[in-house]
Every structure is written in C-alpha cells, then in structure tokens.
Write a protein that holds these residues in place. Sequence first.
Motif, mmCIF file in Angstrom:
data_model
loop_
_atom_site.group_PDB
_atom_site.id
_atom_site.type_symbol
_atom_site.label_atom_id
_atom_site.label_comp_id
_atom_site.label_asym_id
_atom_site.label_seq_id
_atom_site.Cartn_x
_atom_site.Cartn_y
_atom_site.Cartn_z
ATOM 1 N N SER A 196 3.428 13.709 -5.827
ATOM 2 C CA SER A 196 2.618 12.685 -5.071
ATOM 3 C C SER A 196 3.330 11.263 -5.310
ATOM 4 O O SER A 196 4.268 11.017 -6.041
ATOM 5 N N CYS A 197 2.799 10.416 -4.395
ATOM 6 C CA CYS A 197 3.575 8.977 -4.363
ATOM 7 C C CYS A 197 3.175 8.302 -5.737
ATOM 8 O O CYS A 197 3.928 7.509 -6.175
ATOM 9 N N VAL A 198 1.861 8.595 -6.259
ATOM 10 C CA VAL A 198 1.651 8.173 -7.602
ATOM 11 C C VAL A 198 2.171 9.371 -8.767
ATOM 12 O O VAL A 198 1.294 10.146 -9.057
ATOM 13 N N ASN A 250 3.836 1.039 8.780
ATOM 14 C CA ASN A 250 3.354 2.085 9.961
ATOM 15 C C ASN A 250 3.733 3.325 9.489
ATOM 16 O O ASN A 250 4.864 3.708 9.870
ATOM 17 N N THR A 251 2.954 4.052 8.743
ATOM 18 C CA THR A 251 3.160 5.379 8.178
ATOM 19 C C THR A 251 1.963 6.295 9.090
ATOM 20 O O THR A 251 2.430 6.592 10.216
ATOM 21 N N CYS A 252 0.833 6.559 8.307
ATOM 22 C CA CYS A 252 -0.120 7.491 9.209
ATOM 23 C C CYS A 252 -0.836 6.645 10.214
ATOM 24 O O CYS A 252 -0.817 5.413 10.178
ATOM 25 N N ASP A 253 -1.378 7.324 11.187
ATOM 26 C CA ASP A 253 -2.188 6.670 12.205
ATOM 27 C C ASP A 253 -2.956 5.867 11.660
ATOM 28 O O ASP A 253 -3.487 4.657 12.220
ATOM 29 N N GLY A 254 -3.968 6.152 10.673
ATOM 30 C CA GLY A 254 -5.153 5.597 10.032
ATOM 31 C C GLY A 254 -4.451 4.185 9.607
ATOM 32 O O GLY A 254 -5.025 3.111 9.774
ATOM 33 N N LYS A 255 -3.321 4.236 8.693
ATOM 34 C CA LYS A 255 -3.068 2.970 8.154
ATOM 35 C C LYS A 255 -2.452 2.139 9.152
ATOM 36 O O LYS A 255 -3.020 0.983 9.346
ATOM 37 N N LYS A 256 -1.628 2.594 10.288
ATOM 38 C CA LYS A 256 -0.977 1.738 10.964
ATOM 39 C C LYS A 256 -1.918 0.871 12.037
ATOM 40 O O LYS A 256 -2.069 -0.057 12.271
ATOM 41 N N PHE A 283 0.898 -1.096 -0.044
ATOM 42 C CA PHE A 283 -0.075 -0.008 0.056
ATOM 43 C C PHE A 283 0.853 1.015 0.052
ATOM 44 O O PHE A 283 0.256 2.266 0.149
ATOM 45 N N CYS A 284 2.052 1.048 -0.183
ATOM 46 C CA CYS A 284 2.985 2.244 -0.044
ATOM 47 C C CYS A 284 4.247 2.272 -0.587
ATOM 48 O O CYS A 284 5.161 1.281 -0.642
ATOM 49 N N VAL A 285 4.899 3.396 -1.133
ATOM 50 C CA VAL A 285 5.981 3.540 -1.860
ATOM 51 C C VAL A 285 7.313 3.322 -0.998
ATOM 52 O O VAL A 285 8.244 3.265 -1.500
ATOM 53 N N PHE A 286 7.124 3.194 0.130
ATOM 54 C CA PHE A 286 8.137 2.893 1.241
ATOM 55 C C PHE A 286 8.503 1.444 1.290
ATOM 56 O O PHE A 286 9.764 0.870 1.763
ATOM 57 N N VAL A 287 7.971 0.479 0.380
ATOM 58 C CA VAL A 287 8.144 -0.826 0.609
ATOM 59 C C VAL A 287 9.315 -1.175 -0.640
ATOM 60 O O VAL A 287 9.112 -0.782 -1.638
ATOM 61 N N PHE A 314 -10.058 13.762 5.934
ATOM 62 C CA PHE A 314 -9.530 12.906 7.271
ATOM 63 C C PHE A 314 -8.102 12.502 6.891
ATOM 64 O O PHE A 314 -7.634 11.732 7.831
ATOM 65 N N CYS A 315 -7.381 12.680 5.937
ATOM 66 C CA CYS A 315 -5.840 12.612 5.916
ATOM 67 C C CYS A 315 -5.141 13.799 6.551
ATOM 68 O O CYS A 315 -4.975 14.921 6.286
ATOM 69 N N GLN A 316 -4.824 13.591 7.999
ATOM 70 C CA GLN A 316 -4.179 14.438 8.788
ATOM 71 C C GLN A 316 -2.912 14.762 8.072
ATOM 72 O O GLN A 316 -2.679 15.975 8.326
ATOM 73 N N PRO A 317 -2.035 13.982 7.811
ATOM 74 C CA PRO A 317 -0.595 14.623 7.426
ATOM 75 C C PRO A 317 -0.703 15.404 6.342
ATOM 76 O O PRO A 317 -0.147 16.401 6.433
ATOM 77 N N TYR A 318 -1.368 15.130 5.186
ATOM 78 C CA TYR A 318 -1.579 16.003 4.103
ATOM 79 C C TYR A 318 -2.161 17.444 4.483
ATOM 80 O O TYR A 318 -1.655 18.491 3.996
ATOM 81 N N GLN A 319 -3.396 17.221 5.031
ATOM 82 C CA GLN A 319 -4.221 18.419 5.434
ATOM 83 C C GLN A 319 -3.320 19.256 6.218
ATOM 84 O O GLN A 319 -3.293 20.314 6.146
ATOM 85 N N ASP A 324 9.721 12.333 0.883
ATOM 86 C CA ASP A 324 9.360 13.294 1.720
ATOM 87 C C ASP A 324 7.665 13.195 1.862
ATOM 88 O O ASP A 324 7.221 14.247 1.653
ATOM 89 N N CYS A 325 7.306 11.990 2.656
ATOM 90 C CA CYS A 325 5.957 12.034 3.010
ATOM 91 C C CYS A 325 5.641 12.594 4.147
ATOM 92 O O CYS A 325 6.532 13.006 5.144
ATOM 93 N N ALA A 326 4.351 13.090 3.993
ATOM 94 C CA ALA A 326 3.937 13.954 5.095
ATOM 95 C C ALA A 326 3.771 13.257 6.387
ATOM 96 O O ALA A 326 3.674 13.981 7.621
ATOM 97 N N THR A 376 -12.380 7.807 8.755
ATOM 98 C CA THR A 376 -11.133 7.314 8.087
ATOM 99 C C THR A 376 -11.212 7.875 6.663
ATOM 100 O O THR A 376 -11.894 8.032 5.975
ATOM 101 N N CYS A 377 -9.847 8.090 6.033
ATOM 102 C CA CYS A 377 -9.522 8.628 4.752
ATOM 103 C C CYS A 377 -10.188 7.374 3.700
ATOM 104 O O CYS A 377 -10.098 6.300 4.002
ATOM 105 N N ALA A 378 -10.749 7.801 2.526
ATOM 106 C CA ALA A 378 -10.943 7.113 1.716
ATOM 107 C C ALA A 378 -10.068 6.145 0.910
ATOM 108 O O ALA A 378 -10.472 4.936 0.707
ATOM 109 N N CYS A 385 -1.903 13.910 -1.610
ATOM 110 C CA CYS A 385 -2.219 12.498 -1.260
ATOM 111 C C CYS A 385 -2.093 11.943 -2.773
ATOM 112 O O CYS A 385 -2.406 12.503 -3.850
ATOM 113 N N PRO A 386 -1.799 10.538 -2.683
ATOM 114 C CA PRO A 386 -1.760 9.602 -3.762
ATOM 115 C C PRO A 386 -2.975 9.554 -4.592
ATOM 116 O O PRO A 386 -3.996 9.262 -3.742
ATOM 117 N N MET A 387 -3.100 9.458 -5.811
ATOM 118 C CA MET A 387 -4.394 9.209 -6.549
ATOM 119 C C MET A 387 -4.031 7.576 -7.245
ATOM 120 O O MET A 387 -3.137 7.395 -8.083
#
Length: 425
Positions: free
Chosen positions: A310-312, A143-149, A76-80, A376-381, A343-345, A114-116, A285-287
């Motif tokens: 963006s990550c995408v 474990n990135t944003c709180d929502g995901k983790k 789910f993430c470009v950190f992998v 509801f995406c707190q880091p980017y908002q 440089d993810c938020a 929770t974000c979409a 945010c990524p699309m």
Amino acid sequence: MASEHEAMWQELGLDLAAHDQLLQVLGDGYGQIFLSQQQRPEGMEYFNFVMSEVHGLRIKELVDGQAEGKKVIGSFCVFVPEEIVRAADATLVGLCTGADFATDLVDQMLPRNTCALIKSAFGFKLGKVCPYIESADMIVGENTCDGKKKSYETLGGLVPNLYVMDLPQVKSEQGRQLMAAEFQRFKEAVEELTGIEITAERLAKGIKIVNDRREAMHRLYKLRVADPAPISGLDALLINQVAFYDDPVRFTESVHKICDELEERIKAGQGVAPKGAPRLLFSGCPMAVPNWKVPWIVESSGAVVVGEESCVGERGTRNLVEPKGDDVDSMMEAIVDRYWKIDCAVFTPNPEREEHVKQMAADYGAQGVIHYGLQFCQPYQMESLPLEKKLESQDLPVLRIETDYSMEDVEQLKTRVEAFLEMLA
Ligand code: BJ8
C-alpha cells in the motif's frame, strides 16, 4: 474541550466545536483500538505521543517554522517528490483523508460514487477541522485516478494555493519524460514559494533525509518476518501513517529505536501473538489516519498483519533514490528513477504490482492476502480481480474487501474475515 492550542487553531480558521468533536472521536477510537493491545513494544510510546499531538504540538512546530520563513506543503499522494521539498527547507505533510467528515457538505460538491478518500479530503476542508490543510502554504494535487484529478478542479475553488502536478499513466519513454518535466516544474514552483534556490548540496541533503527514513522503515519491515510477530500490524500501520506527519529526522531515530527493541524481542522469542498465528498481507488502497477499521477487525480475530502492499506501507517507501551523480540534473534524474518504479494502479498496464504482492507474501510468510479496496476506487477494484485469480492459482488465498470509512459493515466484515481465517486453518 479546552486546549492550550485553541488560539492557534482559531487563528488557522478551524471550527473549534467541530474540531473538538473530531479529537474526541479520534481519541476514543485510538484508546479502543491501539491502547487495548497486549504486549505492545515500549517504543510505541513515542508514536502514541505523536498521535496525541498530531493536531497540537506538531502543528505548533509547523506554525513556528513558518514564522521563521519555513514553508509547509501538503500532499495527497506518494508521487510528490519529498526530496525537492526538503531541499528547500520546507516540510511535506500528508493531508487528512482517513475519515468521513461534513458529509452533507461533501455530497453537495462531489458525486455520491466518489471514493471515501477523496470525500474525506473535502470533508476535512469543508468542515474546517484539518490544521494541516489550513496551515499549508501550497497544496499539491496530482493527476492520478480520475476521481482525484477531476476533484482538484473543485478543490481549486476551495483553497487559494492548489498546485496540480500532471503524471503519466503509462510507463513509456514519453511517460517518463512527462514525469521528469513535471518534477522539474515542481522544483521551480518550490523554489519560487520558498525563495530558496535548490543547489546540489541542498538536494543531496533532501535525498539523504528521505532515504534515511525509508531505510529505517525497511529495517522495521524486515523484522516483521519473524514468527511470533514482534509488532502488530496495527502498530506497524500506525508508524507508516505517522511518517506522513512527523519531523523526518526525529521519526527516523524513533523507528530505529523501536527496531532495536524488536530485535531483542525476536531474540527472546517474544511476540504480540502466539507463534503460528495466521499471518496476512494487506494489499490495495492506502489507509490514512484514522482508517484502522479492517486491520483492527483482522487482528482482533486472532490473525497478524505482517505487511502492507500500500502507499501507506511498502508501495510508498520501497526503493531509495540511488546515487547517479553530484550535480542537480543527475540528482533530479535519480529522483525520477525512484518514483518511476511506484506501482500504483493508475498505471496501465501495471504488472510490477502483482510481482510485489507475491514477493511480499513469500518474504513475510503470509498465508493469505486481504485485498483492501475502497468503494468506487476503480483502479484498485479493477486490478483486484485478475490479481486474485493469479494469486489463487499459485495457492495464495485472497479475501477481497470493498468498504468505506463507515462502521456499518463491521459485523459483516468480521464474519467474512473469520470465515477466511477458518479456511486458511
Ligand atoms: S500512488 S494509490 S497515493 S494515487 S483510493 S483516490 S486511487 S479512487 S489514493 Fe493513491 Fe498516489 Fe496511487 Fe498511492 Fe483514487 Fe482509488 Fe480513491 Fe486513491
């Protein structure tokens, strides 16, 4: 809709009726948004084909590979770190997170705020419509944003093979050590899953495959500097999205092929919009597929999207893994060096992102920035307000959009985008 892939989908446990419905909606949306564009480069035919077979032939390739012992890892993430996955002859795929599905079931599992993107991942799983998550041998949560983790704690009960990677949130020496240790642990987990020891030769090959794909994308990005724009932002976004699914070597060749064509277009002064059309940069945010709503609104209002911070997009592909030595440890270190720069938020503080937005706007000749934040995406908002202030203080206007995956706000967004374009004019 009968399909030659039905037996495969059934075997994967998909809900065929719901899946048919999804493909129908996807196909209709794709036709309306992408195929209706004027002056599309011919090279987009390849990407049309990949999209038309994203749940068909591509899944068949993965399933056939599995029959030969090749593993599939979903993320789910470009950190992998994909290099490690490729080094073990496995395939890394991005998991579906770009549309609402099975929302009633999702609402029983996740808080409404929770974000979409997170809700979408759950919706595809609960609605049994994602052949990628169903075919994956391992699913990596990070474990990135709180929502995901926190949501991975719940996702772990829905899938049998969730692997959670811890990630730092501060770019300190300790943070870097954590990332290095987690990449090492991931390498061992991939070795165990695949039964393949990741040697220096294998890792070098994995690095090359992924670097080659990034270089092809960098070539594409550079061509978007031209005015008139040789390719639409929608098509460039689509190429970025396809990168998460397609075979990387074939994808790289196809990107170079379309770049050859775009170079010819630039020489001939040919573009997808008239010279001087308003140029905008997306940031935020990524699309993920099929989240095309805002770029579609922007481009159907007469502007051209010339870049995605963006990550995408460029956040996901910026920087190569640079050579550091020929042994496994040096290469692992080189991989950490590269991912450390993302440089993810979720990082605090995260000053590099602002610099990158400014740099991209200057490089691409963007007259304004659209900050794309999912509700509801707190880091980017959180980052969007100071970012807006800084950019506007340097005469770079910003339109902050907060939205989700529904189509309910299309008219309202269109009005705001049109007003923004008028203001730029
Ligand atoms: S590296 S951006 S892919 S974490 S939109 S789920 S941040 S609440 S997607 Fe991301 Fe990796 Fe960062 Fe990129 Fe949370 Fe925001 Fe939702 Fe998000």
